[in-house]
Design a protein around this motif. Structure first.
Motif, PDB file in Angstrom:
ATOM      1  N   GLY A 254       0.821  -1.202   0.000  1.00 32.38           N
ATOM      2  CA  GLY A 254       0.000   0.000   0.000  1.00 32.38           C
ATOM      3  C   GLY A 254       0.852   1.247   0.000  1.00 32.38           C
ATOM      4  N   THR A 255       0.234   2.367   0.326  1.00 29.47           N
ATOM      5  CA  THR A 255       0.932   3.644   0.328  1.00 29.47           C
ATOM      6  C   THR A 255       1.704   3.838   1.632  1.00 29.47           C
ATOM      7  OG1 THR A 255      -0.902   4.856   1.349  1.00 29.47           O
ATOM      8  CG2 THR A 255      -0.933   4.625  -1.061  1.00 29.47           C
ATOM      9  N   ILE A 256       2.582   4.831   1.642  1.00 29.02           N
ATOM     10  CA  ILE A 256       3.335   5.141   2.850  1.00 29.02           C
ATOM     11  C   ILE A 256       2.388   5.562   3.970  1.00 29.02           C
ATOM     12  CG2 ILE A 256       5.136   6.597   3.838  1.00 29.02           C
ATOM     13  CD1 ILE A 256       6.135   4.635   1.746  1.00 29.02           C
ATOM     14  N   GLU A 257       1.356   6.304   3.632  1.00 28.10           N
ATOM     15  CA  GLU A 257       0.377   6.738   4.623  1.00 28.10           C
ATOM     16  C   GLU A 257      -0.316   5.541   5.261  1.00 28.10           C
ATOM     17  OE1 GLU A 257      -3.054  10.154   4.762  1.00 28.10           O
ATOM     18  OE2 GLU A 257      -3.094   8.763   3.085  1.00 28.10           O
ATOM     19  N   GLU A 258      -0.709   4.585   4.442  1.00 23.83           N
ATOM     20  CA  GLU A 258      -1.370   3.376   4.950  1.00 23.83           C
ATOM     21  C   GLU A 258      -0.409   2.531   5.778  1.00 23.83           C
ATOM     22  OE1 GLU A 258      -4.460   2.945   1.159  1.00 23.83           O
ATOM     23  OE2 GLU A 258      -2.560   1.851   1.207  1.00 23.83           O
ATOM     24  N   LEU A 259       0.866   2.523   5.378  1.00 23.56           N
ATOM     25  CA  LEU A 259       1.862   1.786   6.144  1.00 23.56           C
ATOM     26  C   LEU A 259       2.004   2.370   7.544  1.00 23.56           C
ATOM     27  CD1 LEU A 259       4.070  -0.345   6.398  1.00 23.56           C
ATOM     28  CD2 LEU A 259       5.663   1.271   5.338  1.00 23.56           C
ATOM     29  N   GLY A 260       1.980   3.695   7.649  1.00 26.01           N
ATOM     30  CA  GLY A 260       2.058   4.332   8.953  1.00 26.01           C
ATOM     31  C   GLY A 260       0.922   3.920   9.863  1.00 26.01           C
ATOM     32  N   LEU A 261      -0.291   3.830   9.308  1.00 26.86           N
ATOM     33  CA  LEU A 261      -1.446   3.403  10.099  1.00 26.86           C
ATOM     34  C   LEU A 261      -1.284   1.968  10.580  1.00 26.86           C
ATOM     35  CD1 LEU A 261      -4.434   4.918   8.079  1.00 26.86           C
ATOM     36  CD2 LEU A 261      -3.549   5.670  10.283  1.00 26.86           C
ATOM     37  N   LEU A 262      -0.799   1.099   9.686  1.00 27.09           N
ATOM     38  CA  LEU A 262      -0.604  -0.301  10.065  1.00 27.09           C
ATOM     39  C   LEU A 262       0.456  -0.418  11.148  1.00 27.09           C
ATOM     40  CD1 LEU A 262      -1.100  -3.322   9.652  1.00 27.09           C
ATOM     41  CD2 LEU A 262       0.593  -3.275   7.804  1.00 27.09           C
ATOM     42  N   MET A 263       1.571   0.283  10.984  1.00 26.66           N
ATOM     43  CA  MET A 263       2.629   0.224  11.987  1.00 26.66           C
ATOM     44  C   MET A 263       2.166   0.787  13.328  1.00 26.66           C
ATOM     45  SD  MET A 263       6.168   1.070   9.957  1.00 26.66           S
ATOM     46  CE  MET A 263       6.965  -0.233   9.001  1.00 26.66           C
ATOM     47  N   GLY A 264       1.260   1.752  13.281  1.00 26.42           N
ATOM     48  CA  GLY A 264       0.738   2.309  14.519  1.00 26.42           C
ATOM     49  C   GLY A 264      -0.056   1.306  15.324  1.00 26.42           C
ATOM     50  N   ARG A 265      -0.535   0.248  14.677  1.00 22.84           N
ATOM     51  CA  ARG A 265      -1.300  -0.796  15.374  1.00 22.84           C
ATOM     52  C   ARG A 265      -0.438  -1.983  15.765  1.00 22.84           C
ATOM     53  NH1 ARG A 265      -4.750   0.158  10.903  1.00 22.84           N
ATOM     54  NH2 ARG A 265      -4.308  -1.933  10.090  1.00 22.84           N
ATOM     55  N   ALA A 266       0.820  -2.015  15.302  1.00 24.45           N
ATOM     56  CA  ALA A 266       1.680  -3.172  15.540  1.00 24.45           C
ATOM     57  C   ALA A 266       2.413  -3.069  16.870  1.00 24.45           C
ATOM     58  CB  ALA A 266       2.687  -3.312  14.401  1.00 24.45           C
ATOM     59  N   ARG A 267       2.715  -4.220  17.438  1.00 28.13           N
ATOM     60  CA  ARG A 267       3.503  -4.261  18.672  1.00 28.13           C
ATOM     61  C   ARG A 267       4.986  -4.166  18.373  1.00 28.13           C
ATOM     62  NH1 ARG A 267       4.724  -2.228  22.893  1.00 28.13           N
ATOM     63  NH2 ARG A 267       6.064  -3.426  24.267  1.00 28.13           N
ATOM     64  N   ALA A 268       5.400  -4.711  17.222  1.00 27.50           N
ATOM     65  CA  ALA A 268       6.829  -4.727  16.908  1.00 27.50           C
ATOM     66  C   ALA A 268       7.036  -4.907  15.414  1.00 27.50           C
ATOM     67  CB  ALA A 268       7.531  -5.842  17.678  1.00 27.50           C
ATOM     68  N   VAL A 269       8.241  -4.538  14.964  1.00 27.51           N
ATOM     69  CA  VAL A 269       8.641  -4.700  13.566  1.00 27.51           C
ATOM     70  C   VAL A 269       9.982  -5.413  13.526  1.00 27.51           C
ATOM     71  CG1 VAL A 269       9.435  -3.478  11.498  1.00 27.51           C
ATOM     72  CG2 VAL A 269       7.390  -2.689  12.705  1.00 27.51           C
ATOM     73  N   VAL A 270      10.087  -6.425  12.673  1.00 28.90           N
ATOM     74  CA  VAL A 270      11.353  -7.111  12.428  1.00 28.90           C
ATOM     75  C   VAL A 270      11.743  -6.805  10.987  1.00 28.90           C
ATOM     76  CG1 VAL A 270      12.596  -9.305  12.439  1.00 28.90           C
ATOM     77  CG2 VAL A 270      10.680  -8.947  14.022  1.00 28.90           C
ATOM     78  N   ALA A 271      12.935  -6.237  10.791  1.00 31.09           N
ATOM     79  CA  ALA A 271      13.298  -5.761   9.461  1.00 31.09           C
ATOM     80  C   ALA A 271      14.796  -5.882   9.236  1.00 31.09           C
ATOM     81  CB  ALA A 271      12.875  -4.297   9.293  1.00 31.09           C
ATOM     82  N   VAL A 272      15.188  -5.797   7.990  1.00 33.41           N
ATOM     83  CA  VAL A 272      16.599  -5.624   7.658  1.00 33.41           C
ATOM     84  C   VAL A 272      16.886  -4.124   7.712  1.00 33.41           C
ATOM     85  CG1 VAL A 272      16.827  -7.714   6.281  1.00 33.41           C
ATOM     86  CG2 VAL A 272      15.976  -5.620   5.205  1.00 33.41           C
ATOM     87  N   ASP A 273      18.142  -3.748   7.467  1.00 35.06           N
ATOM     88  CA  ASP A 273      18.510  -2.328   7.481  1.00 35.06           C
ATOM     89  C   ASP A 273      17.853  -1.653   6.284  1.00 35.06           C
ATOM     90  OD1 ASP A 273      19.728   0.102   7.983  1.00 35.06           O
ATOM     91  OD2 ASP A 273      21.553  -0.434   6.916  1.00 35.06           O
ATOM     92  N   SER A 274      16.743  -0.975   6.515  1.00 39.67           N
ATOM     93  CA  SER A 274      15.942  -0.448   5.427  1.00 39.67           C
ATOM     94  C   SER A 274      15.076   0.707   5.895  1.00 39.67           C
ATOM     95  CB  SER A 274      15.031  -1.556   4.870  1.00 39.67           C
ATOM     96  OG  SER A 274      14.124  -1.981   5.887  1.00 39.67           O
ATOM     97  N   PHE A 275      14.384   1.303   4.943  1.00 40.20           N
ATOM     98  CA  PHE A 275      13.456   2.389   5.256  1.00 40.20           C
ATOM     99  C   PHE A 275      12.402   1.962   6.258  1.00 40.20           C
ATOM    100  CE2 PHE A 275       9.047   3.421   4.024  1.00 40.20           C
ATOM    101  CZ  PHE A 275       8.959   4.671   4.624  1.00 40.20           C
ATOM    102  N   ALA A 276      11.841   0.765   6.092  1.00 41.88           N
ATOM    103  CA  ALA A 276      10.724   0.325   6.926  1.00 41.88           C
ATOM    104  C   ALA A 276      11.094   0.335   8.410  1.00 41.88           C
ATOM    105  CB  ALA A 276      10.269  -1.068   6.498  1.00 41.88           C
ATOM    106  N   GLY A 277      12.284  -0.168   8.738  1.00 40.54           N
ATOM    107  CA  GLY A 277      12.700  -0.207  10.127  1.00 40.54           C
ATOM    108  C   GLY A 277      12.888   1.183  10.712  1.00 40.54           C
ATOM    109  N   HIS A 278      13.530   2.075   9.971  1.00 40.11           N
ATOM    110  CA  HIS A 278      13.738   3.434  10.461  1.00 40.11           C
ATOM    111  C   HIS A 278      12.421   4.192  10.585  1.00 40.11           C
ATOM    112  CE1 HIS A 278      18.086   3.672  10.690  1.00 40.11           C
ATOM    113  NE2 HIS A 278      18.171   3.029   9.547  1.00 40.11           N
ATOM    114  N   PHE A 279      11.529   3.959   9.651  1.00 38.65           N
ATOM    115  CA  PHE A 279      10.219   4.615   9.689  1.00 38.65           C
ATOM    116  C   PHE A 279       9.443   4.169  10.924  1.00 38.65           C
ATOM    117  CE2 PHE A 279       5.770   4.908   7.772  1.00 38.65           C
ATOM    118  CZ  PHE A 279       5.672   6.270   7.984  1.00 38.65           C
ATOM    119  N   ALA A 280       9.444   2.862  11.189  1.00 41.14           N
ATOM    120  CA  ALA A 280       8.750   2.340  12.368  1.00 41.14           C
ATOM    121  C   ALA A 280       9.326   2.932  13.642  1.00 41.14           C
ATOM    122  CB  ALA A 280       8.848   0.815  12.393  1.00 41.14           C
TER     123      ALA A 280
END
Length: 356
Positions: A254-280
């Motif tokens: 989805g969009t970056i805006e939608e990703l922010g909403l999803l991450m706001g509901r998550a307890r944790a994020v597991v990621a490689v060194d990437s935008f997603a991890g820094h954004f979370a």
């Protein structure tokens, strides 16, 4: 977002007549860098509404939902150096540099360029007279691992906030009033309750050399499901998306805006060194980062409850040059075993759950 970091001792050049000039945020790199720079540009436009703020970036930004979140004008240029084998295409580089100069002429000559990550390409593209007038953080300041920059300040969002504060200082604005804004966060962000069992897995990075084998991600997801967690994969690549859905996993796009909403509901994020991890991390979600040859002390997401894991074989690599990462990254990411990541992830999640 208020910064909890001290301003680094950085090498900057301040152009004259800043109070009279429009501001241009220069970002020519990958998706994550461009998103961070959009936050910087949006903050500048809100803090200094009398200034004309625009963005100069590569064509890769056309894949972002930027028109939905901001009206800041964007000047696009071709960036062949982001593609593999670019060193063998000098004519393409020269053509891109020439084309960018045409675009630059359309921007007011008195423009002040704010460069979140100024490097060799910016030196080629920006005319010398203009580049000397930039407020910039040079890539060398990070590459030299703290010689000029405090390592705690290399979080991408923190670096941009400090640039924002530098502009505010030059304009005689109290730096404490300068705050980054998040145009990619929906107004409803943070209103929905956090699901204590929801774990987001982000397996993609801007470079394959920073990615962990997808087969191990599948095994990790299966393990998390067995211990009662809910798993959602975050992907953009069609091939990975198909492989994950073929195994029956919940895959989000989805969009970056939608990703922010999803991450706001998550307890944790597991990621490689990437935008997603820094954004979370920047929006307050705990992150566990899998590292290859990069230095975690420099590049880990700084935030509460964040942790990282790196293969022991990676400890001897001292520099974070792109050439080194591309050469040894796949081998070092492969050296990060499933068992090690599984053990680390389980203990980290348990520790985070006790803090709810």
């Amino acid at each position: 977002m208020g910064s909890s970091y001290d301003d680094p001792c950085i090498m900057i050049e301040i152009a004259p007549r800043l109070n009279m000039a429009p501001l241009v945020v220069v970002e020519l790199y990958r998706l994550g860098d461009i998103v961070y720079s959009w936050s910087l540009a949006d903050a500048l436009s809100k803090q200094f509404p009398e200034r004309a703020v625009s963005i100069l970036c590569s064509e890769i930004a056309t894949a972002l939902p930027i028109s939905k979140v901001s009206k800041i004008p964007v000047h696009y240029i071709d960036a062949p150096w982001l593609n593999k084998g670019w060193v063998w295409k000098p004519l393409a580089i020269a053509k891109a540099v020439k084309a960018s100069s045409v675009i630059l002429r359309k921007i007011d000559d008195n423009a002040i360029y704010v460069c979140p990550r100024a490097g060799f390409i910016e030196r080629l593209i920006l005319p010398k007279a203009k580049f000397r007038g930039c407020i910039r953080i040079d890539t060398r300041e990070v590459s030299f691992r703290g010689k000029w920059m405090d390592l705690s300040a290399t979080h991408p969002f923190a670096v941009r906030e400090q640039l924002f504060r530098q502009v505010g200082w030059k304009m005689d604005v109290d730096s404490s009033d300068c705050r980054m804004t998040w145009p990619f966060l929906n107004k409803t962000f943070g209103l929905e309750p956090v699901d204590p069992n929801l774990v987001l897995i982000c397996p993609e990075a801007g470079s394959h050399a920073r990615e962990w084998p997808i087969e191990r991600w599948l095994k990790l997801a299966e393990f998390l499901l067995k211990i009662g967690r809910k798993v959602v994969f975050i992907t953009t690549k069609g091939l990975i998306h198909h492989k994950l859905t073929a195994h029956g996993f919940n895959v989000w796009q989805g969009t970056i805006e939608e990703l922010g909403l999803l991450m706001g509901r998550a307890r944790a994020v597991v990621a490689v060194d990437s935008f997603a991890g820094h954004f979370a991390s920047a929006i307050g979600v705990p992150v566990l980062t899998l590292f290859g040859p990069q230095d975690p002390l420099t590049w880990k997401p700084h935030g509460k409850n964040n942790e990282y894991i790196q293969a022991r074989e990676a400890s001897r690599w001292k520099y974070d040059s792109r050439r080194t990462i591309e050469a040894v990254g796949p081998k070092l990411m492969d050296a990060l075993s499933f068992e090690a990541v599984c053990t680390k992830c389980e203990s980290w999640l348990e520790k985070n759950l006790t803090k709810l």
